[in-house]
Design a protein around this motif. Structure first.
Motif, PDB file in Angstrom:
ATOM      1  N   GLU A 270       1.130  -1.323  -0.218  1.00 60.31           N
ATOM      2  CA  GLU A 270       0.069  -0.088   0.297  1.00 60.31           C
ATOM      3  C   GLU A 270       0.799   0.994   0.083  1.00 60.31           C
ATOM      4  O   GLU A 270       0.221   2.154  -0.656  1.00 60.31           O
ATOM      5  CB  GLU A 270      -0.919   0.124   1.392  1.00 60.31           C
ATOM      6  CG  GLU A 270      -1.875  -1.005   1.217  1.00 60.31           C
ATOM      7  CD  GLU A 270      -2.662  -0.945   2.867  1.00 60.31           C
ATOM      8  OE1 GLU A 270      -2.621  -0.223   3.006  1.00 60.31           O
ATOM      9  OE2 GLU A 270      -3.691  -1.981   2.498  1.00 60.31           O
ATOM     10  N   PHE A 271       1.897   1.395   1.224  1.00 66.24           N
ATOM     11  CA  PHE A 271       2.681   2.382   0.639  1.00 66.24           C
ATOM     12  C   PHE A 271       3.823   2.896  -0.305  1.00 66.24           C
ATOM     13  O   PHE A 271       3.507   3.403  -1.390  1.00 66.24           O
ATOM     14  CB  PHE A 271       3.933   2.357   1.891  1.00 66.24           C
ATOM     15  CG  PHE A 271       3.428   2.319   3.143  1.00 66.24           C
ATOM     16  CD1 PHE A 271       2.257   3.023   3.711  1.00 66.24           C
ATOM     17  CD2 PHE A 271       4.123   1.691   4.499  1.00 66.24           C
ATOM     18  CE1 PHE A 271       1.752   3.110   4.903  1.00 66.24           C
ATOM     19  CE2 PHE A 271       3.604   2.112   5.879  1.00 66.24           C
ATOM     20  CZ  PHE A 271       2.088   2.610   5.878  1.00 66.24           C
ATOM     21  N   SER A 272       3.994   1.775  -0.863  1.00 64.28           N
ATOM     22  CA  SER A 272       4.910   1.586  -2.422  1.00 64.28           C
ATOM     23  C   SER A 272       3.656   2.453  -3.404  1.00 64.28           C
ATOM     24  O   SER A 272       4.021   3.274  -4.124  1.00 64.28           O
ATOM     25  CB  SER A 272       4.989   0.187  -2.691  1.00 64.28           C
ATOM     26  OG  SER A 272       5.911   0.315  -4.233  1.00 64.28           O
ATOM     27  N   LYS A 273       2.237   1.742  -3.365  1.00 65.77           N
ATOM     28  CA  LYS A 273       2.004   1.976  -4.253  1.00 65.77           C
ATOM     29  C   LYS A 273       1.650   3.660  -4.332  1.00 65.77           C
ATOM     30  O   LYS A 273       0.876   4.389  -4.954  1.00 65.77           O
ATOM     31  CB  LYS A 273       0.272   1.766  -3.948  1.00 65.77           C
ATOM     32  CG  LYS A 273       0.493   0.275  -4.453  1.00 65.77           C
ATOM     33  CD  LYS A 273      -1.324  -0.609  -4.501  1.00 65.77           C
ATOM     34  CE  LYS A 273      -0.583  -1.999  -5.285  1.00 65.77           C
ATOM     35  NZ  LYS A 273      -1.763  -3.155  -4.976  1.00 65.77           N
ATOM     36  N   GLN A 274       0.582   3.875  -2.704  1.00 69.19           N
ATOM     37  CA  GLN A 274       0.933   5.562  -2.739  1.00 69.19           C
ATOM     38  C   GLN A 274       2.233   6.486  -3.017  1.00 69.19           C
ATOM     39  O   GLN A 274       2.511   7.476  -3.761  1.00 69.19           O
ATOM     40  CB  GLN A 274       1.236   5.697  -1.316  1.00 69.19           C
ATOM     41  CG  GLN A 274       0.452   7.340  -1.258  1.00 69.19           C
ATOM     42  CD  GLN A 274      -0.660   7.761  -1.802  1.00 69.19           C
ATOM     43  OE1 GLN A 274      -1.746   7.096  -1.631  1.00 69.19           O
ATOM     44  NE2 GLN A 274      -1.140   9.073  -2.031  1.00 69.19           N
ATOM     45  N   LEU A 275       3.285   6.012  -2.184  1.00 72.45           N
ATOM     46  CA  LEU A 275       4.550   6.555  -3.318  1.00 72.45           C
ATOM     47  C   LEU A 275       4.834   6.973  -4.848  1.00 72.45           C
ATOM     48  O   LEU A 275       4.644   7.680  -5.150  1.00 72.45           O
ATOM     49  CB  LEU A 275       5.612   6.108  -2.227  1.00 72.45           C
ATOM     50  CG  LEU A 275       6.311   6.071  -1.158  1.00 72.45           C
ATOM     51  CD1 LEU A 275       6.984   5.850  -0.385  1.00 72.45           C
ATOM     52  CD2 LEU A 275       6.661   7.833  -0.624  1.00 72.45           C
ATOM     53  N   LYS A 276       4.359   5.756  -5.368  1.00 69.33           N
ATOM     54  CA  LYS A 276       3.843   5.788  -7.087  1.00 69.33           C
ATOM     55  C   LYS A 276       3.533   6.733  -7.789  1.00 69.33           C
ATOM     56  O   LYS A 276       4.033   7.131  -8.381  1.00 69.33           O
ATOM     57  CB  LYS A 276       4.168   4.534  -7.660  1.00 69.33           C
ATOM     58  CG  LYS A 276       5.658   3.372  -7.593  1.00 69.33           C
ATOM     59  CD  LYS A 276       5.159   1.954  -7.719  1.00 69.33           C
ATOM     60  CE  LYS A 276       6.695   1.188  -7.339  1.00 69.33           C
ATOM     61  NZ  LYS A 276       6.310  -0.157  -8.234  1.00 69.33           N
ATOM     62  N   LEU A 277       2.374   7.035  -6.580  1.00 70.11           N
ATOM     63  CA  LEU A 277       1.664   7.507  -6.853  1.00 70.11           C
ATOM     64  C   LEU A 277       1.508   9.220  -6.925  1.00 70.11           C
ATOM     65  O   LEU A 277       1.818  10.019  -7.892  1.00 70.11           O
ATOM     66  CB  LEU A 277       0.289   7.319  -6.551  1.00 70.11           C
ATOM     67  CG  LEU A 277      -1.032   6.669  -6.753  1.00 70.11           C
ATOM     68  CD1 LEU A 277      -2.025   6.228  -5.799  1.00 70.11           C
ATOM     69  CD2 LEU A 277      -1.262   6.646  -8.081  1.00 70.11           C
ATOM     70  N   GLU A 278       2.775   9.173  -5.925  1.00 69.04           N
ATOM     71  CA  GLU A 278       3.168  10.990  -5.708  1.00 69.04           C
ATOM     72  C   GLU A 278       4.450  11.041  -6.747  1.00 69.04           C
ATOM     73  O   GLU A 278       4.713  12.653  -6.655  1.00 69.04           O
ATOM     74  CB  GLU A 278       3.545  11.105  -4.540  1.00 69.04           C
ATOM     75  CG  GLU A 278       2.243  11.046  -3.031  1.00 69.04           C
ATOM     76  CD  GLU A 278       2.473  10.830  -1.692  1.00 69.04           C
ATOM     77  OE1 GLU A 278       3.897  10.879  -1.263  1.00 69.04           O
ATOM     78  OE2 GLU A 278       1.847  10.332  -1.086  1.00 69.04           O
ATOM     79  N   GLY A 279       4.747  10.244  -7.746  1.00 67.06           N
ATOM     80  CA  GLY A 279       6.052   9.631  -8.320  1.00 67.06           C
ATOM     81  C   GLY A 279       7.068  10.096  -7.439  1.00 67.06           C
ATOM     82  O   GLY A 279       8.526  10.573  -7.824  1.00 67.06           O
TER      83      GLY A 279
END
Length: 126
Positions: free
Chosen positions: A77-86
């Motif tokens: 979940e954290f990884s997906k959020q970080l990727k969404l934030e670039g």
């Protein structure tokens, strides 16, 4: 740390309905999320949060693979959020230390719960 006092307390998770188990696991996941968030900070209550989490896992007799699954879900979940934030998710690798720390605390709690009169020789013999 307030450990389970009676053996029957360690089976309460298995006696729950599926819905109750899911709710309990969701609460554990929420507690673990907060531990992950605070792990590399100077939060003075982190040790208490870890102790509370470990005690809940121990008392409910949650299997270690379930803890690892919770950890992996949160990291994902954290990884997906970080990727969404670039942003890079490379720093999430450091959170393996959190999992190792949690499992080490849990192992220590299990070790302490063994009867004191059981010698190492007796354990190896069995």
């Amino acid at each position: 740390m307030n450990r389970c006092q009676q053996p029957e307390q360690q089976s309460f998770f298995q006696q729950m309905t599926k819905a109750e188990q899911q709710a309990f696991l969701q609460e554990l996941k929420s507690d673990y999320r907060q531990i992950l968030i605070d792990y590399f900070t100077t939060d003075k209550t982190l040790k208490e949060k870890i102790d509370k989490f470990i005690n809940a896992v121990f008392c409910a007799n949650i299997p270690v693979p379930q803890i690892i699954e919770i950890h992996m879900e949160l990291i994902d979940e954290f990884s997906k959020q970080l990727k969404l934030e670039g942003r890079s998710d490379e720093t999430l690798l450091d959170y393996r230390l959190t999992l190792i720390d949690i499992l080490a605390h849990l192992c220590e709690l299990y070790r302490r719960s063994l009867p004191k009169k059981v010698s190492r020789w007796q354990m190896e013999k069995d």
